[in-house]
Design a protein around this motif. Structure first.
Motif, PDB file in Angstrom:
ATOM      1  N   THR A  92       0.835  -1.210   0.000  1.00 25.76           N
ATOM      2  CA  THR A  92       0.000   0.000   0.000  1.00 25.76           C
ATOM      3  C   THR A  92       0.867   1.256   0.000  1.00 25.76           C
ATOM      4  N   ILE A  93       0.511   2.200  -0.872  1.00 26.56           N
ATOM      5  CA  ILE A  93       1.234   3.471  -0.916  1.00 26.56           C
ATOM      6  C   ILE A  93       0.216   4.592  -1.089  1.00 26.56           C
ATOM      7  N   THR A  94       0.462   5.729  -0.447  1.00 30.80           N
ATOM      8  CA  THR A  94      -0.447   6.869  -0.589  1.00 30.80           C
ATOM      9  C   THR A  94       0.310   8.049  -1.201  1.00 30.80           C
ATOM     10  N   PHE A  95      -0.419   8.901  -1.893  1.00 36.72           N
ATOM     11  CA  PHE A  95       0.193  10.101  -2.469  1.00 36.72           C
ATOM     12  C   PHE A  95      -0.855  11.202  -2.520  1.00 36.72           C
ATOM     13  N   LYS A  96      -0.383  12.423  -2.783  1.00 33.94           N
ATOM     14  CA  LYS A  96      -1.274  13.570  -2.816  1.00 33.94           C
ATOM     15  C   LYS A  96      -1.047  14.342  -4.116  1.00 33.94           C
ATOM     16  N   THR A  97      -2.140  14.831  -4.719  1.00 36.61           N
ATOM     17  CA  THR A  97      -2.012  15.666  -5.922  1.00 36.61           C
ATOM     18  C   THR A  97      -2.014  17.139  -5.510  1.00 36.61           C
ATOM     19  N   LYS A  98      -1.495  17.996  -6.391  1.00 29.63           N
ATOM     20  CA  LYS A  98      -1.377  19.433  -6.078  1.00 29.63           C
ATOM     21  C   LYS A  98      -2.733  20.026  -5.719  1.00 29.63           C
ATOM     22  N   THR A  99      -3.737  19.645  -6.504  1.00 29.12           N
ATOM     23  CA  THR A  99      -5.109  20.123  -6.283  1.00 29.12           C
ATOM     24  C   THR A  99      -6.000  18.907  -6.501  1.00 29.12           C
ATOM     25  N   PRO A 100      -7.259  18.952  -6.107  1.00 33.36           N
ATOM     26  CA  PRO A 100      -8.139  17.818  -6.392  1.00 33.36           C
ATOM     27  C   PRO A 100      -8.261  17.586  -7.906  1.00 33.36           C
ATOM     28  N   VAL A 101      -8.183  16.335  -8.334  1.00 36.21           N
ATOM     29  CA  VAL A 101      -8.310  16.010  -9.766  1.00 36.21           C
ATOM     30  C   VAL A 101      -9.252  14.829  -9.949  1.00 36.21           C
ATOM     31  N   ASP A 102      -9.786  14.727 -11.156  1.00 35.38           N
ATOM     32  CA  ASP A 102     -10.650  13.613 -11.545  1.00 35.38           C
ATOM     33  C   ASP A 102      -9.859  12.300 -11.380  1.00 35.38           C
ATOM     34  N   PRO A 103     -10.391  11.311 -10.634  1.00 39.26           N
ATOM     35  CA  PRO A 103      -9.674  10.042 -10.462  1.00 39.26           C
ATOM     36  C   PRO A 103      -9.321   9.358 -11.789  1.00 39.26           C
ATOM     37  N   GLU A 104     -10.143   9.580 -12.823  1.00 40.31           N
ATOM     38  CA  GLU A 104      -9.839   8.985 -14.128  1.00 40.31           C
ATOM     39  C   GLU A 104      -8.563   9.586 -14.720  1.00 40.31           C
ATOM     40  N   TYR A 105      -8.304  10.849 -14.380  1.00 43.66           N
ATOM     41  CA  TYR A 105      -7.087  11.536 -14.824  1.00 43.66           C
ATOM     42  C   TYR A 105      -5.865  10.859 -14.213  1.00 43.66           C
ATOM     43  N   VAL A 106      -5.959  10.568 -12.918  1.00 42.77           N
ATOM     44  CA  VAL A 106      -4.853   9.899 -12.220  1.00 42.77           C
ATOM     45  C   VAL A 106      -4.625   8.507 -12.794  1.00 42.77           C
ATOM     46  N   LYS A 107      -5.713   7.763 -13.015  1.00 39.99           N
ATOM     47  CA  LYS A 107      -5.567   6.412 -13.570  1.00 39.99           C
ATOM     48  C   LYS A 107      -5.020   6.464 -14.996  1.00 39.99           C
ATOM     49  N   ASP A 395      -5.726  28.994 -20.174  1.00 39.37           N
ATOM     50  CA  ASP A 395      -6.643  29.055 -19.035  1.00 39.37           C
ATOM     51  C   ASP A 395      -7.691  27.935 -19.118  1.00 39.37           C
ATOM     52  N   MET A 396      -8.215  27.716 -20.319  1.00 37.94           N
ATOM     53  CA  MET A 396      -9.231  26.665 -20.510  1.00 37.94           C
ATOM     54  C   MET A 396      -8.660  25.287 -20.172  1.00 37.94           C
ATOM     55  N   PHE A 397      -7.434  25.013 -20.640  1.00 39.71           N
ATOM     56  CA  PHE A 397      -6.812  23.715 -20.360  1.00 39.71           C
ATOM     57  C   PHE A 397      -6.532  23.531 -18.867  1.00 39.71           C
ATOM     58  N   LEU A 398      -5.996  24.575 -18.235  1.00 38.39           N
ATOM     59  CA  LEU A 398      -5.660  24.459 -16.809  1.00 38.39           C
ATOM     60  C   LEU A 398      -6.920  24.249 -15.973  1.00 38.39           C
ATOM     61  N   LYS A 399      -7.990  24.961 -16.328  1.00 37.00           N
ATOM     62  CA  LYS A 399      -9.248  24.812 -15.575  1.00 37.00           C
ATOM     63  C   LYS A 399      -9.854  23.421 -15.779  1.00 37.00           C
ATOM     64  N   SER A 405     -14.919  16.449 -11.567  1.00 35.80           N
ATOM     65  CA  SER A 405     -16.009  15.621 -12.064  1.00 35.80           C
ATOM     66  C   SER A 405     -15.810  15.341 -13.544  1.00 35.80           C
ATOM     67  N   ALA A 406     -15.979  14.074 -13.920  1.00 32.74           N
ATOM     68  CA  ALA A 406     -15.787  13.665 -15.314  1.00 32.74           C
ATOM     69  C   ALA A 406     -16.762  14.394 -16.241  1.00 32.74           C
ATOM     70  N   ASP A 407     -17.997  14.600 -15.796  1.00 34.79           N
ATOM     71  CA  ASP A 407     -18.995  15.281 -16.637  1.00 34.79           C
ATOM     72  C   ASP A 407     -18.630  16.744 -16.876  1.00 34.79           C
ATOM     73  N   GLN A 408     -18.171  17.396 -15.788  1.00 39.63           N
ATOM     74  CA  GLN A 408     -17.718  18.800 -15.904  1.00 39.63           C
ATOM     75  C   GLN A 408     -16.572  18.896 -16.909  1.00 39.63           C
ATOM     76  N   ARG A 409     -15.636  17.972 -16.793  1.00 36.81           N
ATOM     77  CA  ARG A 409     -14.471  17.999 -17.682  1.00 36.81           C
ATOM     78  C   ARG A 409     -14.910  17.802 -19.125  1.00 36.81           C
ATOM     79  N   LYS A 410     -15.830  16.882 -19.348  1.00 38.90           N
ATOM     80  CA  LYS A 410     -16.287  16.618 -20.722  1.00 38.90           C
ATOM     81  C   LYS A 410     -16.852  17.898 -21.345  1.00 38.90           C
ATOM     82  N   ALA A 411     -17.654  18.639 -20.571  1.00 36.63           N
ATOM     83  CA  ALA A 411     -18.235  19.901 -21.063  1.00 36.63           C
ATOM     84  C   ALA A 411     -17.125  20.918 -21.348  1.00 36.63           C
ATOM     85  N   ALA A 412     -16.109  20.961 -20.466  1.00 37.22           N
ATOM     86  CA  ALA A 412     -15.000  21.908 -20.646  1.00 37.22           C
ATOM     87  C   ALA A 412     -14.211  21.588 -21.920  1.00 37.22           C
TER      88      ALA A 412
END
Length: 463
Positions: A92-107, A395-399, A405-412
Motif C-alpha cells: 500500500t502506498i499513498t500520495f497527494k495531488t497538487k489540487t483535487p483532480v478527476d480520479p480517471e485523470y490519475v488512472k 486558461d481553458m486547459f488548466l481549468k 467531475s468527469a462530466d464537468q471535464r467533458k463539457a470543458a
C-alpha cells in the motif's frame, strides 16, 4: 463516466480516493519480479521519485506532474523525494495531488502510462546514466507476462514466457516482434510467417494492399478509429501567421481528397486534435469547411505578404505523409501561397519542431486516453510543437484539468474543441485508421482500442 472504456487492474488492484486529492494504491500481493523478489510499495515510491529526479532522462515526467512537489515537467524543484508519497505497508502506498483532480485523470496518466521498475536493480546505478544503462536497454528483471531475451537492431525483439506471472502463466512460449517495412509485412502475413501486425503508426499495412489481404481466407482484417493523427504545424510564434492566416490555410486544404486518394477511405477527418476514441470527443463540433473562396478572403484579411516563399518541412519515412505534402502544396498554391518543400529525416524535423525553427511542418501525434492535451498547447508544454501561446486556451486547459467531475471535464473539453476549431492553432489533416491484422487461429491480438491491447496478453493462444 468520462471514459467509454474502463481501466482494469494490472499491478495495482485499486487506486482509490475519498477527496480526489489524497490517493491510495493497493498492489496485487501476488506480484513478483522475474528474479522472484516481491513487487512492493517501495518499488512504486522509488519509480515515482526516480522520474521526478532532475538528473534522470525520461519521457514520463508529464505523467506524474499532478503530484505535489513537482513542476509541470514532473521534476522536483527542491529535495530528493516527492512530498506526501508514503509507503503504508508492503502493498500500500499513498500520495497527494497538487489540487483535487478527476480520479480517471490519475488512472489515465499515473496508472496507465508509468511502468514500475525494480528498486533493488536500479538503486545501484547512477541516476544520470540510467537511460543508457543495460538495466534499461536489456532488462533482465521485469514484471510482465513475458521476459526480454534479445534485441537485434532493426531486425527483431525476442521474448520468452514468464511462467511465474502473477495473473497466470502465459499460454504462448515465445513472442518475436519483427521490424520490417510494409511490403515485406504483406508477404510474410500471406505466407504465415507473421501472425499479426502491431499497427498504430509503425508496422503499418500499406493501404494499397488492404483489399488483397481482405480476400485471404486465413486472415482477419479490420479497421478501428485511432486516437492520434497527422497534423500541419503552423508556427504560432510567427506574428504573420495570425488566426486569419491559419484559418485560410485550413480552409484551402482539401482534406477529404487526401483521405480518398491516399487512404482509399481508411482514414477519417477530425475538426481538432480530439478524435473519435477520445472520451471527450464532441461529435457536434463541425469542421472548418474546404472553401477556396473563403480561404482567399481570410488570407487577404490576414495581411500576409503572399510574395514571400514559405517552406514546408516534411519528415521522410512515412510515404503517405510525403504524398500528402504534394497535395497540400498544390492546395495552398491555389489560394496564392508560394510553398516549397524541404524533406528532412525525422529526428531533424522533430528537433526543428521543438525549437520552433520552421514555418510550416508535417508531424504525427499519438494522443493519450485522458483528454488533457495541455502539454501540446500550453507555453513550456513538452509537446507544444505549434508554439501556441494563447492565454484563453491556456486558461481553458488548466481549468479543465483541475475539475474533479468527469462530466464537468467533458463539457470543458467541448468548449476547448470549439475554440480550437475556430482558431486553428494546428491543422488536423487526417486520422489514419488502425489496421488490425491477424491470422484467424490466433485468439487474442490487437483490440479496437489499441492502447488496451496487451491487457490479456497472457491469455493469447493459437487454436
Amino acid at each position: 463516466m468520462l471514459h467509454s472504456h474502463k481501466f482494469t487492474p494490472e499491478l495495482a488492484e485499486s487506486i482509490e480516493t475519498q477527496d480526489n486529492q489524497n490517493y491510495t494504491i493497493k498492489l496485487n500481493p501476488k506480484a513478483k519480479w522475474t528474479d522472484g523478489q516481491p513487487i512492493t510499495a517501495e518499488d512504486v515510491m522509488y519509480t515515482f521519485n526516480l522520474i521526478a529526479n532532475p538528473k534522470v532522462e525520461t519521457t514520463k515526467g508529464m505523467y506524474i506532474n499532478m503530484l505535489e512537489g513537482v513542476n509541470d515537467q514532473g521534476k522536483l524543484t527542491s529535495g530528493d523525494k516527492i512530498p506526501d508519497l508514503v509507503v503504508k505497508d508492503e502493498h500500500t502506498i499513498t500520495f497527494k495531488t497538487k489540487t483535487p483532480v478527476d480520479p480517471e485523470y490519475v488512472k489515465g496518466f499515473l496508472g496507465f502510462k508509468v511502468f514500475i521498475i525494480p528498486k533493488h536493480v536500479f538503486e545501484k546505478l547512477d541516476p544520470a546514466s540510467i537511460a543508457n544503462s543495460e538495466a534499461a536497454t536489456k532488462p533482465t528483471v521485469t514484471s510482465g507476462p513475458f521476459k526480454f531475451v534479445t534485441y537485434v537492431t532493426n531486425d527483431h525483439v525476442e521474448y520468452t514466457a514468464n511462467k511465474e506471472y502473477y495473473k497466470g502463466a502465459p499460454k504462448l512460449n515465445k513472442i518475436f516482434i519483427r521490424i520490417m517495412n510494409g511490403t515485406n509485412l504483406v508477404t510474410e502475413l500471406k505466407s504465415g510467417n507473421i501472425q499479426m501486425t502491431a499497427g498504430d503508426g509503425i508496422g503499418v499495412i500499406p493501404v494499397k494492399d488492404l483489399d488483397m489481404l481482405k480476400k485471404d481466407s486465413k486472415l482477419d482484417i479490420s479497421t478501428a478509429p485511432a486516437l492520434g493523427g497527422q497534423y500541419l504545424e503552423v508556427n504560432n510564434s510567427n506574428p504573420a501567421f495570425n488566426v486569419k492566416f491559419r484559418r485560410a490555410v485550413t480552409m484551402a486544404i482539401n482534406r477529404q481528397q487526401i483521405v480518398d486518394q491516399l487512404f482509399k477511405g481508411a482514414a477519417r477527418l477530425a475538426p481538432t486534435v480530439y478524435t473519435l476514441p477520445c472520451p471527450a470527443y464532441d461529435k457536434n463540433v463541425e469542421m472548418l469547411p474546404y472553401d477556396v473562396a473563403k480561404a482567399k478572403q481570410e488570407l487577404a484579411e490576414s495581411g500576409f505578404d503572399t510574395s514571400q516563399e514559405l517552406t514546408l518541412q516534411v519528415p521522410i519515412g512515412n510515404v503517405l505523409r510525403e504524398q500528402s505534402a504534394d497535395l497540400i502544396q498544390q492546395d495552398l498554391k491555389a489560394i496564392g501561397l508560394n510553398v516549397k518543400q524541404q524533406k528532412l529525416d525525422f529526428p531533424t524535423t522533430l528537433g526543428n519542431a521543438k525549437k520552433g525553427d520552421y514555418q510550416l511542418l508535417l508531424l504525427g501525434y499519438g494522443m493519450t486516453v485522458d483528454p488533457d492535451y495541455g502539454s501540446y498547447f500550453i507555453p513550456g508544454g513538452s509537446n507544444n510543437y505549434p508554439h501556441t501561446d494563447d492565454p484563453k486556451l491556456t486558461d481553458m486547459f488548466l481549468k479543465a484539468a483541475a475539475m474533479t467531475s468527469a462530466d464537468q471535464r467533458k463539457a470543458a473539453y467541448s468548449e476547448i474543441q470549439k475554440y480550437m476549431r475556430d482558431n486553428q492553432f494546428i491543422v488536423s489533416l487526417y486520422v489514419p485508421d488502425d489496421i488490425i491484422t491477424k491470422t484467424k487461429n490466433l485468439k487474442g491480438g490487437i483490440k479496437e482500442f489499441w492502447e488496451g491491447s496487451l491487457d490479456d496478453l497472457n491469455e493469447w493462444h493459437f487454436e
